[in-house]
Scaffold this motif. Sequence first.
Motif, short mmCIF file in Angstrom:
data_model
loop_
_atom_site.label_atom_id
_atom_site.label_comp_id
_atom_site.label_asym_id
_atom_site.label_seq_id
_atom_site.Cartn_x
_atom_site.Cartn_y
_atom_site.Cartn_z
N GLY A 29 92.77 48.08 52.02
CA GLY A 29 91.96 49.22 51.45
C GLY A 29 92.20 49.41 50.05
O GLY A 29 91.06 49.73 49.32
N SER A 30 93.30 49.53 49.66
CA SER A 30 93.55 49.82 48.23
C SER A 30 93.19 48.54 47.35
O SER A 30 92.76 49.07 46.17
CB SER A 30 95.11 50.19 48.10
OG SER A 30 95.51 51.29 48.73
N LEU A 31 93.41 47.53 47.86
CA LEU A 31 93.07 46.29 47.24
C LEU A 31 91.51 46.30 46.80
O LEU A 31 91.21 45.86 45.78
CB LEU A 31 93.67 45.19 47.69
CG LEU A 31 93.45 43.67 47.11
CD1 LEU A 31 94.14 43.75 45.63
CD2 LEU A 31 94.06 42.68 48.04
N LEU A 32 90.87 46.48 47.93
CA LEU A 32 89.50 46.45 48.12
C LEU A 32 88.95 47.87 47.09
O LEU A 32 87.94 47.37 46.20
CB LEU A 32 88.87 46.85 49.38
CG LEU A 32 87.33 47.19 49.51
CD1 LEU A 32 86.92 45.79 49.21
CD2 LEU A 32 87.11 47.57 50.90
N ALA A 33 89.53 48.64 46.82
CA ALA A 33 89.07 49.86 45.91
C ALA A 33 89.39 49.58 44.59
O ALA A 33 88.61 49.83 43.68
CB ALA A 33 89.89 51.08 46.30
N LEU A 55 82.56 53.15 46.14
CA LEU A 55 83.89 53.27 46.56
C LEU A 55 83.93 53.60 48.14
O LEU A 55 84.51 52.91 49.05
CB LEU A 55 84.91 53.98 45.87
CG LEU A 55 85.60 53.57 44.69
CD1 LEU A 55 86.19 54.39 43.77
CD2 LEU A 55 86.50 52.30 44.88
N LEU A 56 83.51 54.85 48.43
CA LEU A 56 83.36 55.12 49.75
C LEU A 56 82.53 54.42 50.73
O LEU A 56 82.89 54.11 51.65
CB LEU A 56 82.95 56.71 49.79
CG LEU A 56 83.84 57.65 48.89
CD1 LEU A 56 83.37 59.17 49.04
CD2 LEU A 56 85.28 57.54 49.82
N VAL A 57 81.31 54.01 50.26
CA VAL A 57 80.37 53.09 51.13
C VAL A 57 81.28 51.83 51.31
O VAL A 57 81.01 51.36 52.60
CB VAL A 57 79.07 52.96 50.49
CG1 VAL A 57 78.02 52.07 51.11
CG2 VAL A 57 78.30 54.35 50.48
N THR A 58 81.63 51.09 50.39
CA THR A 58 82.46 49.99 50.41
C THR A 58 83.47 50.10 51.39
O THR A 58 83.77 49.02 52.51
CB THR A 58 83.06 49.46 49.12
OG1 THR A 58 81.72 49.14 48.30
CG2 THR A 58 83.65 48.14 49.31
N GLY A 59 84.22 51.11 51.32
CA GLY A 59 85.45 51.55 52.26
C GLY A 59 84.95 51.30 53.74
O GLY A 59 85.44 51.03 54.67
N ALA A 100 90.20 54.51 49.90
CA ALA A 100 89.27 54.56 48.88
C ALA A 100 89.14 56.00 48.45
O ALA A 100 88.62 56.33 47.58
CB ALA A 100 87.82 54.29 49.27
N VAL A 101 89.51 57.03 49.06
CA VAL A 101 89.47 58.36 48.81
C VAL A 101 90.17 58.67 47.57
O VAL A 101 89.62 59.57 46.86
CB VAL A 101 89.95 59.23 49.98
CG1 VAL A 101 89.95 60.85 49.61
CG2 VAL A 101 89.12 58.90 51.42
N LEU A 102 91.43 58.47 47.51
CA LEU A 102 92.14 58.77 46.24
C LEU A 102 91.34 58.33 44.81
O LEU A 102 91.38 59.17 43.96
CB LEU A 102 93.75 58.48 46.20
CG LEU A 102 94.37 59.10 45.07
CD1 LEU A 102 94.60 60.70 44.91
CD2 LEU A 102 95.91 58.67 45.54
N PRO A 103 91.15 57.03 44.75
CA PRO A 103 90.63 56.49 43.73
C PRO A 103 89.34 57.14 43.35
O PRO A 103 88.92 57.46 42.38
CB PRO A 103 90.33 55.03 43.74
CG PRO A 103 91.43 54.65 44.73
CD PRO A 103 91.68 55.87 45.76
N ALA A 104 88.60 57.40 44.60
CA ALA A 104 87.10 58.17 44.35
C ALA A 104 87.36 59.55 43.92
O ALA A 104 86.58 60.24 42.97
CB ALA A 104 86.37 58.07 45.78
#
Length: 173
Positions: A29-33, A55-59, A100-104
């Motif tokens: 998930g971090s790599l995806l973000a 970010l959130l929708v992709t996650g 995805a939450v922290l980068p968002a």
Amino acid sequence: MTHIIPWLRRARRGDRAVSRTDYAGAVYGSLLAASVIAASSTAGKFPRFETVVLLLVTGLVFWVAHVYARLAGERSVGRRIDWPQVRDVGRVEWSITEAAVLPAAVVAVSPLLGLGLTATGWLALAVAVAQQVTWAYLGALHASASRRSAALEAAVNLVLGLVIVAAKVGLSH
């Protein structure tokens, strides 16, 4: 984060910590973000809002895809999938979305830090890569790997993150 930090989540029976956590989902998930941040443009009327939503929708979409793939891939021939199984797999895979939450959040609060769009993108990317490396390291330690092996796994994940950083640099020019 209770799904990937073992001491925050307790077993249903008793008070002992759950022994299995899904660090793989957190790393993925971090790599995806990081990929979403690197690929997203600053075009649009509300680039920060759009990046947070993306970010959130992709996650969420990747979480659903992983739940489905795991349920379909591990299903026994002739056996139906039941809701408790869907719930259990969804719970295990949820760390993909949590990552995805922290980068968002970084993108969302960046105006309060006085950051422009470019600096926001770089900070969010750095946070995504840092959490990817951290989850890889913690996951290895949780699996009883030596500190040296855990550091090697963290280094491999750092290289993967830097490949995304390099792609962002290459596409920015």
